[in-house]
Design an enzyme around this catalytic site. Sequence first.
Site, PDB file in Angstrom:
ATOM      1  N   SER A   1       0.924  -1.228  -0.023  1.00  0.00           N
ATOM      2  CA  SER A   1       0.132  -0.103  -0.006  1.00  0.00           C
ATOM      3  C   SER A   1       0.990   1.122  -0.019  1.00  0.00           C
ATOM      4  O   SER A   1       2.128   1.052   0.208  1.00  0.00           O
ATOM      5  CB  SER A   1      -0.808  -0.156   1.296  1.00  0.00           C
ATOM      6  N   LYS A   2       0.363   2.265   0.144  1.00  0.00           N
ATOM      7  CA  LYS A   2       0.899   3.697  -0.221  1.00  0.00           C
ATOM      8  C   LYS A   2       2.028   3.864   1.086  1.00  0.00           C
ATOM      9  O   LYS A   2       3.126   4.474   0.541  1.00  0.00           O
ATOM     10  CB  LYS A   2       0.119   4.812   0.252  1.00  0.00           C
ATOM     11  N   ARG A   3       1.856   3.101   2.116  1.00  0.00           N
ATOM     12  CA  ARG A   3       2.842   2.977   3.132  1.00  0.00           C
ATOM     13  C   ARG A   3       4.092   2.468   2.646  1.00  0.00           C
ATOM     14  O   ARG A   3       4.943   3.044   3.323  1.00  0.00           O
ATOM     15  CB  ARG A   3       2.349   2.410   4.174  1.00  0.00           C
TER      16      ARG A   3
ATOM     17  N   GLY B   1       5.393   3.073  -0.305  1.00  0.00           N
ATOM     18  CA  GLY B   1       5.949   3.873  -1.320  1.00  0.00           C
ATOM     19  C   GLY B   1       5.211   3.876  -2.591  1.00  0.00           C
ATOM     20  O   GLY B   1       3.855   3.702  -2.401  1.00  0.00           O
TER      21      GLY B   1
ATOM     22  N   GLU C   1       3.519   6.226 -11.465  1.00  0.00           N
ATOM     23  CA  GLU C   1       4.636   6.717 -10.400  1.00  0.00           C
ATOM     24  C   GLU C   1       6.017   6.192 -10.786  1.00  0.00           C
ATOM     25  O   GLU C   1       7.186   6.653 -10.693  1.00  0.00           O
ATOM     26  CB  GLU C   1       4.360   6.487  -8.839  1.00  0.00           C
TER      27      GLU C   1
END
Length: 497
Positions: free
Chosen positions: A257-259, A261, A267
Amino acid sequence: MSDKHVRVRFAPSPTGKLHVGGARTAIYNWAFARANDGVFILRIDDTDPTRSTEENTQVILRALRWLGLDWDEGPEVGGDVGPYKQTERLDLYRQAAQRLWDEGRAYPCFCTPEQLAADKKAAQARKDPFQGYQRRCRDIDPAEARRRVDAGEPYVLRIKVPLDRGDVVVHDAVHGDVTFNARELDDFVIFRSDGTPTYNFATVVDDALMGITHVIRGDDHLSNTPRQVMVYEALGAPVPTFAHISMILGADGKKLSKRHGATNVEEYRDAGYLSDAFVNYLALLGWSLDGDTTIVPRDVLASTFSLDHVSKNPATFDPKKLDWVQGQYLQAMSDETFSRQVLVPQLVAAGLEGACVREAYEARPAWFDLLSSVLKPRCTLAPDVVEKARFLYAGDELELDEASVARNLAKEGARASLEAALEALGALGDDAWDAASLDAALEPLPERLGTTKRKFYGALRVAVCGNQVSPPLGASLELLGRALTLGRLRRALPLAR
Ligand code: GLU
């Protein structure tokens, strides 16, 4: 194995951008189609109107194009079994549901949310192992049900799971046979009261009408599969082979997840990863060619991919390994390819070269190729080249990094080093201004001056390149040219001790 009839689909919901996990699912579907001479279909599952957007659809299409996953049927390319967006297929779902209703394989349910909640509570209270829908409307007389529908009473449509169905065994190419107890499958909703189909229904109608032979998707959908099998059976359609692929985890063992990176494909594209390297890395998250090979070019993937080499264990996303794969792809490029595809586009994007990549490159190909040869081993990501090449574009205005000046120029002996270099290099004409001659001219100087190589080259490097991290000196000076090199050495003299 070659099977002309393989038809697979990637069916993203445009409720967000293309996630790394979705990209890997798309890669597996694409590679499986290519390896089996099959058809790769892209379908947009946009039936969730509150969260689906056209913008996300466009982002997903762009990301798939960047990944190089060309689809044979789908948005923008068309095909015989379209449309390829679920919101454009509502009539097909209605027709299929109507047929099931007419055949007595589905029925309208008029239970209110309050009724359903009360039934559930009662089932809990009597510790009933079956806590799903209690089939309250299953046996309403069809004529009576029709009368209530016509009178405008709200209803949903439920599928009638045969009471004697027995266990539902999903034959999964990754997990093997997975058995579900059919008695726990309640008569689930296939059409909501607002006239929209549920995911389990729309997906199966589509997969059946599109002739999908293999459903390759994330294993978060494994628990939906027995319900989907019920829909196939009700429709009288063949059940495809399923392949549920494992989740991708972050280094801490939690779902990526975003945590952890960056999680969206774009991206990675914007950070300067090569599409080929990125696809290679993602393909190996859960699939392997032979257990060892780490570099599997796209064409090899497309000819060798098979479901029996897909692991059912979760894969861990390791950014360091991705960087390693990226490095391998960069190193494998010829200098010219690196110049055209990485170096010059980056310099153009940074405003250091004029707007046209081709024109910029063709104005001095040998110069760029030399620069590529020294930068390639020193860069992981495409934008890294810009910082490493910037000193070549500073003309007479090069700014020297202060800390580097303090460490290398403002030191006893630095001035003598610069003066000796000026004399030796000044003696070389433009025609002898190449890395080998420059290195040869400098080579004897440290010993002659009674200083160390580190101090000598350190002073020179900072004077000419501005910092201590530029590429090898001989090549740097060749790239910079005679006039700029000598000018920078002279201008640095007052800073040297
Ligand atoms: N639209 C679903 C998703 O994005 C995929 C459905 C499927 O592959 O069956 O999770």
